[in-house]
Design an enzyme around this catalytic site. Structure first.
Site, short mmCIF file in Angstrom:
data_model
loop_
_atom_site.label_atom_id
_atom_site.label_comp_id
_atom_site.label_asym_id
_atom_site.label_seq_id
_atom_site.Cartn_x
_atom_site.Cartn_y
_atom_site.Cartn_z
N GLU A 96 0.89 -1.25 0.02
CA GLU A 96 -0.02 0.06 0.00
C GLU A 96 0.85 1.18 -0.03
O GLU A 96 1.83 1.32 0.88
CB GLU A 96 -1.02 0.01 1.26
N ASP A 200 14.30 -4.04 13.23
CA ASP A 200 14.98 -3.04 12.63
C ASP A 200 14.48 -1.61 12.73
O ASP A 200 14.51 -0.89 11.70
CB ASP A 200 15.41 -3.23 11.07
P1 ADP Z 1 14.82 -0.31 2.06
O1 ADP Z 1 14.31 -1.72 2.03
O2 ADP Z 1 15.67 -0.16 0.81
O3 ADP Z 1 15.70 0.20 3.22
P2 ADP Z 1 12.39 1.04 2.99
O4 ADP Z 1 11.42 -0.07 3.09
O5 ADP Z 1 13.02 1.64 4.20
O6 ADP Z 1 13.53 0.50 1.78
O7 ADP Z 1 11.84 2.06 1.98
C1 ADP Z 1 12.62 3.31 1.47
C2 ADP Z 1 11.68 4.47 1.76
O8 ADP Z 1 10.50 4.46 1.04
C3 ADP Z 1 11.52 4.89 3.13
O9 ADP Z 1 12.53 5.39 3.79
C4 ADP Z 1 10.22 5.56 3.12
O10 ADP Z 1 10.43 6.99 2.98
C5 ADP Z 1 9.70 5.17 1.92
N1 ADP Z 1 8.50 4.15 2.00
C6 ADP Z 1 8.69 2.93 2.71
N2 ADP Z 1 7.52 2.34 2.66
C7 ADP Z 1 6.44 2.92 2.02
C8 ADP Z 1 5.23 2.98 1.55
N3 ADP Z 1 4.36 1.99 1.67
N4 ADP Z 1 4.52 4.07 0.77
C9 ADP Z 1 5.33 5.16 0.69
N5 ADP Z 1 6.67 5.21 0.91
C10 ADP Z 1 7.18 4.23 1.73
#
Ligand code: ADP
Length: 294
Positions: A96, A200
């Site tokens: 989402e 984490d």
């Molecule tokens: P990684 O696994 O590469 O560390 P993340 O899951 O931390 O990636 O996601 C990268 C960035 O994307 C996050 O820091 C956040 O700002 C944004 N993000 C993560 N999940 C969502 C989401 N469901 N909707 C919008 N933005 C998101």
């Protein structure tokens, strides 16, 4: 990233949501440490997708399972996982899309309360049904009845072994072995419970949505001592006093947490040695000296 891959992903989303989804536009998003991330804009819905190489599809499978595990507790909001899989060129995880903003003191209070409620979800043993990753390092979650054994073998010794393979011998290994032999000392009056953990929880993995509700994402779930989640929130900063006060109001931390938090953050610093090298090895050695002097 070619259009063919996005078309396959859109198709898989349609199957998962049981309704047609067509991509109108894609936007590359910044911020991830490990993966490439995109916003997929449809006519009426948006999705967030993370991409990596095909070989890492199991990493996304574990993240998908972790998000579901957290979601079923109905405590902290998490992005709803939609589907994971692979095309010929990439593996992907679709969630989402949530418009994210920075936390406020009020949202931090709420996050403190909700995290304590998440930690109140327990199971009778440490570990989890599947292994996952911390960053991109494999993280073993083999079932274990004893927390000290779990922390020694599946957390500290696993990172130390990896560090040895990467050429970090000497003091790091000598101190590591000594510390692993003395873990009992840190648990004389304390019996950890197997709480559901984010795993984490540094500042970069939390934010708030447009309604100011806290959101946590990018988990490395397992069941273990709740102090490990709290310790990581302190390692790189980003969580205010409101967060800690609210957490303690719901479920007070043991006084020994102050000492154990170094033991718990050592795992993440050792992981940083393995992922990034550099000065993290001397930081890990310093932490181990401090712990051994206690
Ligand atoms: P990684 O696994 O590469 O560390 P993340 O899951 O931390 O990636 O996601 C990268 C960035 O994307 C996050 O820091 C956040 O700002 C944004 N993000 C993560 N999940 C969502 C989401 N469901 N909707 C919008 N933005 C998101």
């Amino acid at each position: 990233m070619n259009a063919q891959n996005f078309a396959v992903i859109a198709n898989q989303i349609s199957t998962a949501i049981q309704s047609p989804f067509e991509i109108q536009a894609t936007k590359s998003l910044a911020g991830g440490d490990i993966n490439r991330a995109f916003l997929l804009q449809g006519v009426s819905q948006n999705y967030f997708v993370k991409l990596n190489c095909v070989e890492l599809v199991e990493m996304f499978a574990a993240e998908f399972a972790g998000l579901n595990e957290l979601a079923q507790t109905k405590t902290v909001k998490i992005p709803r996982p939609i589907i994971y899989g692979q095309t010929d060129d990439v593996s992907f995880l679709v969630l989402e899309f949530i418009e994210l903003k920075r936390a406020t003191p009020k949202s931090e209070r709420l996050l403190g309360q909700q995290l304590a409620q998440l930690h109140q979800q327990k199971q009778p043993y440490f570990g989890w049904k599947i292994d996952n990753t911390i960053g991109s390092t494999p993280q073993s979650n083999k079932r274990c009845e004893n927390w000290i054994t779990f922390w020694r073998e599946q957390r500290l010794a696993a990172q130390l072994k990896l560090a040895a393979q990467k050429g970090y011998g000497g003091q790091l290994q000598i101190l590591g072995e000594k510390l692993c032999g003395r873990l009992d000392d840190f648990f004389t009056n304390y019996q950890p419970q197997a709480s559901l953990l984010h795993g984490d929880l540094w500042g970069g993995n939390t934010a708030v949505n447009t309604e100011n509700q806290p959101v946590i994402f990018d988990p490395a779930c397992y069941y273990g001592d709740r102090e490990t989640d709290l310790a990581l929130t302190e390692l790189f900063g980003g969580f205010g006093q409101d967060f800690y006060s609210a957490y303690n109001e719901v479920w007070r931390l043991d006084s020994g947490y102050k000492t154990r938090k170094t033991l718990y953050n050592l795992y993440h610093i050792l992981n940083h040695v393995n992922l990034f090298g550099g000065g993290y090895a001397s930081q890990a050695e310093q932490m181990m000296r401090q712990l051994l002097a206690n």
